[in-house]
Design an enzyme around this catalytic site. Sequence first.
Site, PDB file in Angstrom:
ATOM      1  N   PHE A  99     -40.532 -35.554 -21.747  1.00  0.00           N
ATOM      2  CA  PHE A  99     -40.494 -35.551 -20.283  1.00  0.00           C
ATOM      3  C   PHE A  99     -41.644 -34.689 -19.732  1.00  0.00           C
ATOM      4  O   PHE A  99     -41.813 -33.540 -20.150  1.00  0.00           O
ATOM      5  CB  PHE A  99     -39.151 -35.050 -19.754  1.00  0.00           C
ATOM      6  CG  PHE A  99     -39.024 -35.309 -18.282  1.00  0.00           C
ATOM      7  CD1 PHE A  99     -38.760 -36.580 -17.808  1.00  0.00           C
ATOM      8  CD2 PHE A  99     -39.243 -34.303 -17.355  1.00  0.00           C
ATOM      9  CE1 PHE A  99     -38.698 -36.854 -16.448  1.00  0.00           C
ATOM     10  CE2 PHE A  99     -39.177 -34.558 -15.991  1.00  0.00           C
ATOM     11  CZ  PHE A  99     -38.904 -35.837 -15.541  1.00  0.00           C
ATOM     12  N   ASP A 138     -34.539 -28.270 -23.946  1.00  0.00           N
ATOM     13  CA  ASP A 138     -34.255 -28.866 -22.642  1.00  0.00           C
ATOM     14  C   ASP A 138     -33.070 -29.826 -22.834  1.00  0.00           C
ATOM     15  O   ASP A 138     -33.206 -30.863 -23.494  1.00  0.00           O
ATOM     16  CB  ASP A 138     -35.495 -29.609 -22.128  1.00  0.00           C
ATOM     17  CG  ASP A 138     -35.289 -30.205 -20.733  1.00  0.00           C
ATOM     18  OD1 ASP A 138     -34.128 -30.385 -20.324  1.00  0.00           O
ATOM     19  OD2 ASP A 138     -36.298 -30.503 -20.065  1.00  0.00           O
ATOM     20  N   TYR A 170     -27.983 -32.138 -12.031  1.00  0.00           N
ATOM     21  CA  TYR A 170     -27.698 -33.356 -11.245  1.00  0.00           C
ATOM     22  C   TYR A 170     -27.526 -34.613 -12.082  1.00  0.00           C
ATOM     23  O   TYR A 170     -27.331 -35.683 -11.538  1.00  0.00           O
ATOM     24  CB  TYR A 170     -28.801 -33.588 -10.194  1.00  0.00           C
ATOM     25  CG  TYR A 170     -30.221 -33.478 -10.714  1.00  0.00           C
ATOM     26  CD1 TYR A 170     -30.799 -34.517 -11.423  1.00  0.00           C
ATOM     27  CD2 TYR A 170     -30.977 -32.331 -10.485  1.00  0.00           C
ATOM     28  CE1 TYR A 170     -32.087 -34.415 -11.906  1.00  0.00           C
ATOM     29  CE2 TYR A 170     -32.271 -32.220 -10.966  1.00  0.00           C
ATOM     30  CZ  TYR A 170     -32.827 -33.265 -11.673  1.00  0.00           C
ATOM     31  OH  TYR A 170     -34.099 -33.161 -12.153  1.00  0.00           O
ATOM     32  N   LYS A 171     -27.631 -34.490 -13.399  1.00  0.00           N
ATOM     33  CA  LYS A 171     -27.481 -35.689 -14.236  1.00  0.00           C
ATOM     34  C   LYS A 171     -26.021 -35.805 -14.671  1.00  0.00           C
ATOM     35  O   LYS A 171     -25.146 -36.041 -13.839  1.00  0.00           O
ATOM     36  CB  LYS A 171     -28.446 -35.606 -15.418  1.00  0.00           C
ATOM     37  CG  LYS A 171     -29.909 -35.599 -15.004  1.00  0.00           C
ATOM     38  CD  LYS A 171     -30.800 -35.501 -16.229  1.00  0.00           C
ATOM     39  CE  LYS A 171     -32.264 -35.370 -15.858  1.00  0.00           C
ATOM     40  NZ  LYS A 171     -32.815 -36.605 -15.301  1.00  0.00           N
ATOM     41  N   ARG A 205     -33.590 -48.729 -18.914  1.00  0.00           N
ATOM     42  CA  ARG A 205     -32.759 -47.620 -19.396  1.00  0.00           C
ATOM     43  C   ARG A 205     -31.416 -47.648 -18.666  1.00  0.00           C
ATOM     44  O   ARG A 205     -31.372 -47.773 -17.440  1.00  0.00           O
ATOM     45  CB  ARG A 205     -33.498 -46.306 -19.115  1.00  0.00           C
ATOM     46  CG  ARG A 205     -32.858 -45.092 -19.710  1.00  0.00           C
ATOM     47  CD  ARG A 205     -33.600 -43.838 -19.305  1.00  0.00           C
ATOM     48  NE  ARG A 205     -33.271 -43.415 -17.949  1.00  0.00           N
ATOM     49  CZ  ARG A 205     -33.550 -42.225 -17.429  1.00  0.00           C
ATOM     50  NH1 ARG A 205     -34.203 -41.336 -18.158  1.00  0.00           N
ATOM     51  NH2 ARG A 205     -33.214 -41.906 -16.200  1.00  0.00           N
TER      52      ARG A 205
HETATM   53  C1  LIG Z   1     -35.849 -33.793 -19.722  1.00  0.00           C
HETATM   54  C2  LIG Z   1     -36.011 -33.428 -18.303  1.00  0.00           C
HETATM   55  N1  LIG Z   1     -36.360 -32.166 -17.984  1.00  0.00           N
HETATM   56  C3  LIG Z   1     -36.513 -31.797 -16.685  1.00  0.00           C
HETATM   57  C4  LIG Z   1     -36.316 -32.700 -15.671  1.00  0.00           C
HETATM   58  C5  LIG Z   1     -36.505 -32.370 -14.223  1.00  0.00           C
HETATM   59  O1  LIG Z   1     -36.579 -31.062 -13.917  1.00  0.00           O
HETATM   60  P1  LIG Z   1     -36.492 -30.605 -12.385  1.00  0.00           P
HETATM   61  O2  LIG Z   1     -35.041 -30.585 -12.040  1.00  0.00           O
HETATM   62  O3  LIG Z   1     -37.149 -29.312 -12.376  1.00  0.00           O
HETATM   63  O4  LIG Z   1     -37.175 -31.635 -11.546  1.00  0.00           O
HETATM   64  C6  LIG Z   1     -35.948 -33.998 -15.962  1.00  0.00           C
HETATM   65  C7  LIG Z   1     -35.743 -34.963 -14.864  1.00  0.00           C
HETATM   66  O5  LIG Z   1     -35.440 -36.105 -15.008  1.00  0.00           O
HETATM   67  C8  LIG Z   1     -35.801 -34.375 -17.301  1.00  0.00           C
HETATM   68  O6  LIG Z   1     -35.472 -35.624 -17.630  1.00  0.00           O
END
Ligand SMILES: Cc1ncc(COP(=O)(O)O)c(C=O)c1O
Length: 423
Positions: free
Chosen positions: A143, A213, A238-239, A385
């Site tokens: 990502f 992450d 938020y996921k 996806r």
């Molecule tokens: C693996 C991963 N890391 C980080 C983020 C996003 O981070 P942020 O909330 O800082 O935009 C995402 C967003 O889809 C993601 O998929």
Amino acid sequence: MAFGVAGGAPTPHQRGMADVTLADVREWDKRDVVLPLRGAFALPDGVIYLDGNSLGPLPRAALARMEEVVGREWGVGLIRSWDEAGWMEAPARVGGKIARLVGAGADEVIVADSTSVNLFKMLGAALALRPGRVKVLTEDGSFPTDRHVAEGVVRLLPGVRVVAVAAEALVESLDDETAVLLLCHVHFRSGARHDMAALTAAAHRAGALTVWDLSHSAGAVLVDLNGSGADMAVGCGYKFLNGGPGAPAFLYVARGLQAEARSPLQGWIGHAAPFGFSDLFEPAEGVLRFLTGTPAVLGLAALEAGVDVFAGVDLGAVWEKSARLFKLFASRVGAGCPWLELVTPRDAGMRGSQIAFRCAGAAEVMRGLIGRGVIGDFRPPDVLRFGLTPLFTLFEDVWVAAEALRSEAGSGGDDVVLPLVGR
Ligand SMILES: Cc1ncc(COP(=O)(O)O)c(C=O)c1O
């Protein structure tokens, strides 16, 4: 826990998922022990939502909670609510609830800032714990924000560099120059999952720390930060945690590192005594030192409602259902559209809670699916996806979505079977 039909005639699982009928999957839904949690979400009619890995749906409790926090705590309590409504403790309180979902102690997780900002804090802290080492090792094609933040951190540290390699080359690239191994546990596009314990052990053998992450694993995949020996981690709210758009993120620092780890983004809320208003920074005890500024109270309140949906939930059952949803989707699509390439590993131990296919004209196909009420994601250049969120996804949803995909992707799947409205 069984999702199939107990005893008697061969179950659809035994017959093979490709032959499963709509009647079969409706039967599975009736027996699904996770499904009662679907009622915790306000899902719109006419939609099969397979995007909870991008933005989780609205937990019903969040609506009431937002009304309370805005109307009463803010509107009436005003500044008194920092103490009286527990606003000040929210980052640690909600972090403690997330900790259970990622195999960590309640004193090892807090909620703060965004995932990107927390990555900055973790990487800066980890690099400072490995002075003299000059490499942040990460995976190529992961990502983007993880790499972007890492590149930003090393710009501040002359001589330190980011090295990105393919997943297969990670272990051999760990060496005595490596300060940090930074990895997304589950790949955002393919859904492939790293072996956290094995890679953490390899990093430790090389003398490096790990930053994970967990954005695509927390709340869906079984995560064992403590059991894996992980050093630091971050993840989105938020996921799969259903905290709402732009929800604050979480971070984890292993207990054993907390005394020496320092945030490069130190601010007054991470101070040992914020209301002492001291000129000099003295870090708070434990993981609280990784707070920076004033907690985002409204976002924390919505996130807490999302995380509370998991209270008492057996995460093993959630993951087991995810595996079955995957199997159903993969076999139905595989049988109807063998030309769609499954890019997510079939082995449940090597993937997250999503399924992705490589498909010619993927953007167009996804537009068509969304037009039919099946909401997934297109990820350039050619990936479709679909998030599998066992808390609210029906086996029927997956069956119908696969049928719609078969139709959109050109196999002439059954157009009439879209019983979406009114559920
Ligand atoms: C693996 C991963 N890391 C980080 C983020 C996003 O981070 P942020 O909330 O800082 O935009 C995402 C967003 O889809 C993601 O998929």
